[in-house]
Design an enzyme around this catalytic site. Structure first.
Site, mmCIF file in Angstrom:
data_model
loop_
_atom_site.group_PDB
_atom_site.id
_atom_site.type_symbol
_atom_site.label_atom_id
_atom_site.label_comp_id
_atom_site.label_asym_id
_atom_site.label_seq_id
_atom_site.Cartn_x
_atom_site.Cartn_y
_atom_site.Cartn_z
ATOM 1 N N LYS A 98 0.808 -1.146 0.091
ATOM 2 C CA LYS A 98 -0.130 0.133 -0.027
ATOM 3 C C LYS A 98 0.963 1.034 -0.011
ATOM 4 C CE LYS A 98 -4.012 -1.881 2.287
ATOM 5 N NZ LYS A 98 -5.065 -1.832 3.499
ATOM 6 N N HIS B 221 -0.189 8.552 7.587
ATOM 7 C CA HIS B 221 0.834 8.292 8.290
ATOM 8 C C HIS B 221 1.928 9.219 8.758
ATOM 9 C CE1 HIS B 221 -0.317 4.181 6.172
ATOM 10 N NE2 HIS B 221 0.388 3.717 7.330
ATOM 11 N N HIS C 146 0.666 7.107 2.836
ATOM 12 C CA HIS C 146 -0.313 8.469 2.631
ATOM 13 C C HIS C 146 -0.003 9.424 3.653
ATOM 14 C CE1 HIS C 146 -3.129 6.803 5.379
ATOM 15 N NE2 HIS C 146 -3.199 5.604 4.905
#
Length: 571
Positions: free
Chosen positions: A131, A137, A134
């Site tokens: 993933k 985080h 983004h």
């Protein structure tokens, strides 16, 4: 030199000579000292109301008796106002003591050895494999990174852990999708985004053909069983993800000591579950094995599902025991959003119920949510802001501002990176960590107000003053010229920096450092505009003002370093 503690010790000594059986020490008094809202009320104030019961005396009388006994070269005079003892510092001595103390400890003013011989584990960032990284985080990554630096600064041995999200049936589905529609070349070229696209396609296809879910589960079973092909692909997915995220970590200057994620603890859970069972903590509930926590106003902690599968808390238990046995930590901090409050309360309670007192050193460092330009992020709705894109955009915007304001600046690209990334990090760490953040460009990249670029520009201004004043470097500084109110504000902020760093560590709150260096930058700029730094006919006065500037530069740079922001010397 901690000025507040020095004053507190002086007051404690006075209390000892005034009142029988007085057991006050400098640390006790320091905890009570306040900074008055108005300089007319002194540099420090001691409210004596809390002392009236133990000293059996009215607060005003306590303040008056203390005032009569206080003697110190640092204190000019004291005043008693109501139940307060207001302390006014001797300005000339204060200037010399503070400035020279800072300059004798370049880059280390505010540091301590309080953590010597102690270890802190910090669990932060915790990205998910396959993933993209983004903006959600950002807080865990930068709060954790800042706390690592703050604990290092105070003498602790720190262990930075990126607890990777690398376990679950989604990885079986990823492998299934890769085998059906992907290629090595496609993933190598597209990185994490290529894996995300494959995963999205899997779910779209699974809606038409539900048997795909069974294939995905079968591939995950192969991972669990250590199948060579499944493990080779799974390990490769992790490599690709870490390679992608490393670009972001490099931009942020973030490093880790361990990337041990969920899968690392796959073979370490059984002993922990066995111990729970041996200590009669596990009970059966609807086929699952749980620990009942009703007595602690918490729902049951599910350790094993009815099919025998483990959960997050099972892995976090195994991770906690592994970290304690491996690193022998005194503290273990989990920098995770506040939505996980219950999870960590249950985790710590389980370790306590198992009879291990080291749970006392474990703490959940929670933080608020991040929105972007007034809109909440939602993966399901497709509204995601990727951190790499955000940082690159910030760098680009900083480059445009630099081109407009300082077209002749050397190393524009390097400064744009420092300012752009610094603006994002500063914005994230400026408010109390539990407050929600709404990231907005016009605030983050503003060169005025409480922003990263403003503080960085103040540092660059100090550097510029120092470069221009080389001719005065040899003069003997006359500190009597920096006793005005504006200089006093700067000096007090310099003197309180060690206390701020210590409090930031004790409360795991980097924003305290952020706000302190902001206030220092504001105070210095006010001083800079009110007073000439360089005076041709006053070399000794210039040398003193120059030393004050050097001290400010050093402390701003140190403070920015502690929150993970660079300090350009030219802007």
């Amino acid at each position: 030199m901690d000025m507040k503690l020095k004053i507190a010790q002086t007051i404690a000594e006075a209390a000892g000579s005034c009142f029988e059986n007085c057991s006050l020490c400098g640390t006790d008094v320091a905890a009570m000292l306040e900074v008055p809202p108005d300089k007319k009320l002194g540099d420090y104030a001691l409210p004596c109301f809390r002392l009236s019961k133990t000293m059996r005396c009215a607060p005003q009388m306590i303040a008056a008796k203390l005032g009569e006994k206080i003697e110190s070269e640092e204190i000019d005079h004291v005043e008693v106002v109501g139940g307060y003892l207001n302390v006014f510092l001797r300005r000339g001595g204060l200037a010399r003591n503070i400035v020279e103390a800072v300059l004798q400890n370049p880059g280390r003013w505010g540091s301590s050895s309080i953590g010597e011989g102690k270890t802190v584990c910090l669990d932060y960032s915790s990205i998910n494999i396959a993933k993209r990284f983004h903006i959600g985080h950002l807080s865990t990554t930068m709060i954790g990174h800042s706390l690592k630096r703050i604990y290092d600064f105070n003498g602790y041995t720190t262990v930075a852990i990126n607890h990777l999200g690398d376990w679950g049936t989604q990885f079986g589905k990823m492998i299934c999708a890769y085998k059906k529609w992907g290629s090595r070349e496609q993933v190598e070229k597209g990185g994490v985004q290529a894996m995300v696209d494959l995963y999205v396609r899997f779910h779209a296809e699974a809606e038409k053909d539900p048997s795909l879910d069974d294939e995905g589960r079968a591939w995950f079973k192969k991972i669990e069983d250590g199948d060579s092909e499944a493990m080779e692909i799974f390990s490769w997915f992790k490599e690709v993800t870490l390679k992608d995220t490393q670009r972001v970590y490099d931009l942020l200057g973030v490093t880790f000591d361990s990337y041990a994620g969920e899968s690392f603890y796959n073979d370490k859970m059984t002993p922990v579950v066995d111990e729970l069972r041996e200590k009669n903590l596990l009970v059966e509930s609807q086929g699952a094995e749980v620990v009942m926590l009703d007595d602690y106003n918490m729902p049951p902690a599910i350790v094993l599902r009815s099919d025998g599968a483990t959960l997050y808390i099972t892995r976090d238990l195994a991770a906690a025991f592994y970290r304690h046995n491996t690193y022998h930590f005194d503290k273990c901090l989990y920098v995770v959003a506040y939505q996980q409050n219950l999870h960590f309360k249950q985790l710590f309670k389980l370790i306590e119920l198992m009879g291990h007192d080291w749970y006392k050193g474990m703490e959940h460092v929670s933080f608020g949510m991040v929105s972007y330009e007034g809109r909440a992020l939602s993966t399901r709705e497709g509204y995601v802001v990727y951190l790499e894109d955000l940082l690159n955009k910030a760098i680009e915007k900083a480059r445009e501002i630099i081109e407009e304001k300082s077209p002749n600046l050397e190393n524009k690209d390097e400064v744009a990176r420092q300012v752009g990334v610094g603006a994002v990090v500063y914005f994230d760490l400026h408010n109390d960590r539990n407050k929600d953040i709404d990231f907005r460009w016009e605030r983050a990249l503003n060169f005025d107000g409480e922003t990263g670029p403003y503080v960085q520009y103040t540092h660059a201004r100090c550097c510029s003053v120092i470069r221009k004043a080389e001719a005065f470097a040899a003069a003997q500084p006359d500190y009597s010229v920096i006793t005005d109110d504006e200089a006093q504000d700067v000096l007090m902020l310099l003197s309180r920096f060690p206390e701020t760093v210590r409090k930031a560590m004790e409360q795991n709150e980097p924003s305290m450092v952020t706000r302190h260096v902001t206030q220092l930058a504001q105070a210095y700029n006010k001083y800079y505009f009110e007073h000439r730094i360089m005076e041709e006919g006053d070399p000794c006065g210039t040398a003193a003002r120059l030393n004050l500037t050097r001290a400010v530069k050093d402390v701003i740079k140190t403070g920015l370093y502690l929150i993970g922001v660079e300090a350009p010397e030219r802007m």
